[in-house]
Design a protein around this motif. Structure first.
Motif, PDB file in Angstrom:
ATOM      1  N   ASP A 156       0.853  -1.192   0.000  1.00 37.96           N
ATOM      2  CA  ASP A 156       0.000   0.000   0.000  1.00 37.96           C
ATOM      3  C   ASP A 156       0.889   1.242   0.000  1.00 37.96           C
ATOM      4  O   ASP A 156       2.120   1.123   0.101  1.00 37.96           O
ATOM      5  CB  ASP A 156      -0.908  -0.022   1.235  1.00 37.96           C
ATOM      6  N   PRO A 157       0.323   2.444  -0.085  1.00 37.30           N
ATOM      7  CA  PRO A 157       1.132   3.661  -0.145  1.00 37.30           C
ATOM      8  C   PRO A 157       2.067   3.891   1.042  1.00 37.30           C
ATOM      9  O   PRO A 157       3.057   4.616   0.913  1.00 37.30           O
ATOM     10  CB  PRO A 157       0.079   4.776  -0.244  1.00 37.30           C
ATOM     11  N   THR A 158       1.793   3.283   2.201  1.00 37.77           N
ATOM     12  CA  THR A 158       2.708   3.443   3.334  1.00 37.77           C
ATOM     13  C   THR A 158       3.979   2.615   3.138  1.00 37.77           C
ATOM     14  O   THR A 158       4.955   2.793   3.867  1.00 37.77           O
ATOM     15  CB  THR A 158       2.060   3.014   4.665  1.00 37.77           C
ATOM     16  N   MET A 159       3.967   1.684   2.184  1.00 39.02           N
ATOM     17  CA  MET A 159       5.075   0.749   1.945  1.00 39.02           C
ATOM     18  C   MET A 159       5.358  -0.084   3.192  1.00 39.02           C
ATOM     19  O   MET A 159       6.493  -0.382   3.539  1.00 39.02           O
ATOM     20  CB  MET A 159       6.330   1.487   1.488  1.00 39.02           C
ATOM     21  N   SER A 160       4.313  -0.493   3.876  1.00 37.70           N
ATOM     22  CA  SER A 160       4.449  -1.338   5.064  1.00 37.70           C
ATOM     23  C   SER A 160       4.471  -2.801   4.647  1.00 37.70           C
ATOM     24  O   SER A 160       3.516  -3.296   4.048  1.00 37.70           O
ATOM     25  CB  SER A 160       3.296  -1.087   6.038  1.00 37.70           C
ATOM     26  N   TYR A 161       5.558  -3.504   5.002  1.00 34.97           N
ATOM     27  CA  TYR A 161       5.733  -4.905   4.609  1.00 34.97           C
ATOM     28  C   TYR A 161       5.589  -5.788   5.849  1.00 34.97           C
ATOM     29  O   TYR A 161       6.499  -6.494   6.250  1.00 34.97           O
ATOM     30  CB  TYR A 161       7.107  -5.065   3.968  1.00 34.97           C
ATOM     31  N   SER A 162       4.424  -5.703   6.476  1.00 38.06           N
ATOM     32  CA  SER A 162       4.115  -6.454   7.691  1.00 38.06           C
ATOM     33  C   SER A 162       2.601  -6.441   7.845  1.00 38.06           C
ATOM     34  O   SER A 162       1.899  -5.738   7.126  1.00 38.06           O
ATOM     35  CB  SER A 162       4.794  -5.815   8.909  1.00 38.06           C
ATOM     36  N   ALA A 350      -3.579 -12.804   7.324  1.00 40.96           N
ATOM     37  CA  ALA A 350      -4.111 -13.582   6.201  1.00 40.96           C
ATOM     38  C   ALA A 350      -4.734 -12.652   5.160  1.00 40.96           C
ATOM     39  O   ALA A 350      -4.507 -12.790   3.950  1.00 40.96           O
ATOM     40  CB  ALA A 350      -5.139 -14.597   6.696  1.00 40.96           C
ATOM     41  N   ARG A 351      -5.512 -11.672   5.636  1.00 39.47           N
ATOM     42  CA  ARG A 351      -6.126 -10.714   4.709  1.00 39.47           C
ATOM     43  C   ARG A 351      -5.067  -9.823   4.053  1.00 39.47           C
ATOM     44  O   ARG A 351      -5.139  -9.537   2.849  1.00 39.47           O
ATOM     45  CB  ARG A 351      -7.147  -9.856   5.445  1.00 39.47           C
ATOM     46  N   THR A 352      -4.086  -9.387   4.827  1.00 44.13           N
ATOM     47  CA  THR A 352      -3.013  -8.556   4.282  1.00 44.13           C
ATOM     48  C   THR A 352      -2.305  -9.278   3.145  1.00 44.13           C
ATOM     49  O   THR A 352      -2.071  -8.711   2.068  1.00 44.13           O
ATOM     50  CB  THR A 352      -2.000  -8.202   5.381  1.00 44.13           C
ATOM     51  N   LEU A 353      -1.940 -10.529   3.378  1.00 42.21           N
ATOM     52  CA  LEU A 353      -1.234 -11.319   2.363  1.00 42.21           C
ATOM     53  C   LEU A 353      -2.090 -11.529   1.124  1.00 42.21           C
ATOM     54  O   LEU A 353      -1.590 -11.505  -0.004  1.00 42.21           O
ATOM     55  CB  LEU A 353      -0.812 -12.658   2.963  1.00 42.21           C
ATOM     56  N   HIS A 354      -3.372 -11.742   1.328  1.00 48.10           N
ATOM     57  CA  HIS A 354      -4.274 -11.927   0.187  1.00 48.10           C
ATOM     58  C   HIS A 354      -4.308 -10.662  -0.672  1.00 48.10           C
ATOM     59  O   HIS A 354      -4.272 -10.740  -1.905  1.00 48.10           O
ATOM     60  CB  HIS A 354      -5.676 -12.285   0.671  1.00 48.10           C
ATOM     61  N   GLU A 355      -4.373  -9.515  -0.006  1.00 45.79           N
ATOM     62  CA  GLU A 355      -4.395  -8.263  -0.758  1.00 45.79           C
ATOM     63  C   GLU A 355      -3.074  -8.036  -1.475  1.00 45.79           C
ATOM     64  O   GLU A 355      -3.047  -7.562  -2.615  1.00 45.79           O
ATOM     65  CB  GLU A 355      -4.732  -7.096   0.172  1.00 45.79           C
ATOM     66  N   TRP A 356      -1.957  -8.380  -0.826  1.00 48.67           N
ATOM     67  CA  TRP A 356      -0.663  -8.254  -1.500  1.00 48.67           C
ATOM     68  C   TRP A 356      -0.609  -9.135  -2.748  1.00 48.67           C
ATOM     69  O   TRP A 356      -0.130  -8.704  -3.798  1.00 48.67           O
ATOM     70  CB  TRP A 356       0.457  -8.675  -0.548  1.00 48.67           C
ATOM     71  N   ARG A 357      -1.090 -10.353  -2.625  1.00 49.18           N
ATOM     72  CA  ARG A 357      -1.028 -11.276  -3.773  1.00 49.18           C
ATOM     73  C   ARG A 357      -1.920 -10.795  -4.905  1.00 49.18           C
ATOM     74  O   ARG A 357      -1.550 -10.884  -6.083  1.00 49.18           O
ATOM     75  CB  ARG A 357      -1.417 -12.688  -3.312  1.00 49.18           C
ATOM     76  N   TRP A 380       7.010 -16.059  -6.079  1.00 45.87           N
ATOM     77  CA  TRP A 380       6.414 -15.028  -5.230  1.00 45.87           C
ATOM     78  C   TRP A 380       4.946 -15.347  -4.937  1.00 45.87           C
ATOM     79  O   TRP A 380       4.472 -15.151  -3.819  1.00 45.87           O
ATOM     80  CB  TRP A 380       6.551 -13.672  -5.914  1.00 45.87           C
ATOM     81  N   GLU A 381       4.229 -15.846  -5.922  1.00 43.59           N
ATOM     82  CA  GLU A 381       2.838 -16.245  -5.694  1.00 43.59           C
ATOM     83  C   GLU A 381       2.764 -17.357  -4.657  1.00 43.59           C
ATOM     84  O   GLU A 381       1.910 -17.332  -3.764  1.00 43.59           O
ATOM     85  CB  GLU A 381       2.201 -16.720  -7.004  1.00 43.59           C
ATOM     86  N   PHE A 382       3.658 -18.341  -4.763  1.00 49.71           N
ATOM     87  CA  PHE A 382       3.655 -19.454  -3.817  1.00 49.71           C
ATOM     88  C   PHE A 382       3.981 -18.949  -2.409  1.00 49.71           C
ATOM     89  O   PHE A 382       3.330 -19.343  -1.434  1.00 49.71           O
ATOM     90  CB  PHE A 382       4.665 -20.520  -4.240  1.00 49.71           C
ATOM     91  N   TYR A 383       4.952 -18.086  -2.300  1.00 47.59           N
ATOM     92  CA  TYR A 383       5.333 -17.508  -1.008  1.00 47.59           C
ATOM     93  C   TYR A 383       4.162 -16.800  -0.342  1.00 47.59           C
ATOM     94  O   TYR A 383       3.844 -17.057   0.827  1.00 47.59           O
ATOM     95  CB  TYR A 383       6.523 -16.572  -1.232  1.00 47.59           C
ATOM     96  N   LEU A 384       3.492 -15.934  -1.061  1.00 44.48           N
ATOM     97  CA  LEU A 384       2.393 -15.168  -0.478  1.00 44.48           C
ATOM     98  C   LEU A 384       1.202 -16.071  -0.127  1.00 44.48           C
ATOM     99  O   LEU A 384       0.587 -15.917   0.929  1.00 44.48           O
ATOM    100  CB  LEU A 384       1.962 -14.056  -1.434  1.00 44.48           C
ATOM    101  N   ALA A 385       0.882 -17.020  -1.010  1.00 42.49           N
ATOM    102  CA  ALA A 385      -0.246 -17.917  -0.751  1.00 42.49           C
ATOM    103  C   ALA A 385       0.072 -18.904   0.375  1.00 42.49           C
ATOM    104  O   ALA A 385      -0.792 -19.230   1.210  1.00 42.49           O
ATOM    105  CB  ALA A 385      -0.602 -18.683  -2.026  1.00 42.49           C
ATOM    106  N   TYR A 386       1.297 -19.393   0.398  1.00 42.09           N
ATOM    107  CA  TYR A 386       1.761 -20.322   1.434  1.00 42.09           C
ATOM    108  C   TYR A 386       1.632 -19.686   2.816  1.00 42.09           C
ATOM    109  O   TYR A 386       1.131 -20.296   3.767  1.00 42.09           O
ATOM    110  CB  TYR A 386       3.213 -20.668   1.104  1.00 42.09           C
ATOM    111  N   CYS A 387       2.072 -18.427   2.932  1.00 34.54           N
ATOM    112  CA  CYS A 387       1.971 -17.712   4.201  1.00 34.54           C
ATOM    113  C   CYS A 387       0.517 -17.412   4.552  1.00 34.54           C
ATOM    114  O   CYS A 387       0.109 -17.547   5.712  1.00 34.54           O
ATOM    115  CB  CYS A 387       2.782 -16.424   4.149  1.00 34.54           C
TER     116      CYS A 387
END
Length: 409
Positions: A156-162, A350-357, A380-387
């Motif tokens: 997102d625009p904040t560039m938050s990776y968590s 879980a929701r955050t990762l889904h939105e990132w993917r 990258w798709e596998f990483y995000l979905a796996y998490c």
């Protein structure tokens, strides 16, 4: 299938030649998956799994390569087979939906009689991935210095990776990330005049928010790419932040508040005592600590602490997820700190990762033109979905932990 670059992906371009191990993997997987509500479909029309027609479908495209990779390295081969295109999802099946039933059974999916052989399957973390001062810099650079533009395509625009912290289903990701940041700052009692140390700058969102409260902010990182963009963002936000490219072990001074968001996962068990002792050393009397940490149940941590998996090989070199018990024990043994409050954000992650993917997939073309290929896309798709699947099922969790010295709380 798109050609795989042999020089860039040597372990993916060619499947291992291990016919005996492949047969063993096939013999183990079939009865195992027949207890999981999914469908494994093959080109010859055969189907494995306990799932019905509406269940998530895993389509095995190249069975020979798939079982060869699975047999050669059980913990890494499944993800590598997806990267190679040996298997994919069926029409209408979301990757995280497919992985979720496996994640829910992670502790029991291998038959109990076979779990005794785990010692022969698990590989220890390679020596070059140890989180020494030199090793940590290399590990961080391997992931966070990939490309600021890459991360900008899905964050997102904040560039938050968590993990964000959503107030409602309607709240957007940016607002939820700011809510998460504010909660961390509140837990650490950050107000005007507070001397703040942030361990792990990211792209500067938390430091900006703290500075806007009137705090005096020092933030540290090992990523030169992140540092460059964070400094630019500080200027754009009109805040004065002291950003240093140093390891946490090299920090000096005294701080009223120490904050760190999803950085402990990169510390390594070997250095947890050093990490928390350093925080305790730097914390002023009456000071507060707030961290956000990905966790897993203690029994799973004990089972996986000495293993080397797909995530460590391809995404986070040197990474290890702690348990809450392990954090508490380390604090008790090496510091005067104790956890005073816990807040779980597991389903928010879980929701955050889904939105990132979703964003990553939507913006793939903008990622591809930066020089990232199809194998990287699948990785990258596998990483995000796996998490995402891990957090959905509770196999993984993430906590905001407030800490202080008992006599001062």
């Amino acid at each position: 299938m798109t050609d795989i670059a042999t020089t860039r992906w040597p372990g993916i371009a060619r499947a291992p030649r291990t016919p005996l191990k492949a047969r063993v993997a096939k013999a183990i997987l079939k009865p195992t998956v027949n207890h999981v509500p999914v469908r494994l479909t093959f080109a010859n029309g055969s189907t494995w799994g306990a799932g019905g027609a509406d269940s998530p479908e895993m389509r095995v495209v190249r069975p020979k390569s798939f079982f060869a990779r699975l047999g050669a390295d059980t913990k890494i081969g499944f993800g590598e087979a997806y990267m190679a295109g040996d298997w994919t999802t069926g029409t209408g099946t979301d990757l995280a939906d497919l992985l979720e039933p496996f994640a829910a059974r992670m502790a029991t999916i291998v038959p109990v009689p076979l779990q005794r052989f785990r010692v022969f399957v698990d590989k220890k973390l390679p020596h070059h991935q140890r989180n020494s001062v030199k090793g940590s810099r290399k590990n961080i650079e391997a992931h966070y210095d990939l490309s600021n533009d890459l991360f900008a395509q899905f964050l997102d625009p904040t560039m938050s990776y968590s993990s964000a912290w959503f107030e409602s289903p309607e709240q957007d990701l940016e607002a939820a990330q700011l809510r998460k940041i504010d909660a961390i700052l509140d837990d650490a009692n950050v107000t005007a005049g507070t001397r703040v140390l942030e361990i792990g700058s990211g792209w500067g969102a938390l430091a900006i928010r703290a500075a806007q409260r009137g705090a005096t902010v020092t933030t540290i990182t090992l990523s030169s790419e992140q540092a460059a963009l964070a400094r630019q963002r500080f200027v754009e936000a009109g805040v004065d932040v002291d950003l240093q490219l140093v390891d946490y072990r090299e920090v000096t001074g005294e701080y009223d508040a120490i904050v760190s968001v999803e950085m402990i996962e990169a510390v390594g068990e070997e250095y947890w005592a050093t990490y928390f002792a350093k925080i305790d050393q730097l914390l002023a009397p009456g000071g507060r600590v707030a961290i956000q940490a990905i966790t897993m149940d203690h029994h799973r941590y004990l089972a996986t602490r000495n293993s080397y998996g797909w995530i460590q090989k391809y995404i986070f070199p040197g990474g290890l997820i702690p348990s809450l018990d392990a954090i508490d024990q380390t604090l008790g043994d090496y510091t005067g700190l104790t956890v005073t409050n816990r807040r779980s954000l597991g389903q928010d992650y879980a929701r955050t990762l889904h939105e990132w993917r979703d964003r990553f997939t939507t913006n793939w073309e903008a990622v591809r033109v930066q020089g990232f290929d199809e194998t990287f896309r699948r990785m990258w798709e596998f990483y995000l979905a796996y998490c995402e699947a891990g957090f959905r099922t509770g196999y993984l969790d993430v906590y905001q932990l407030a800490m202080g010295r008992p006599t001062e709380v």
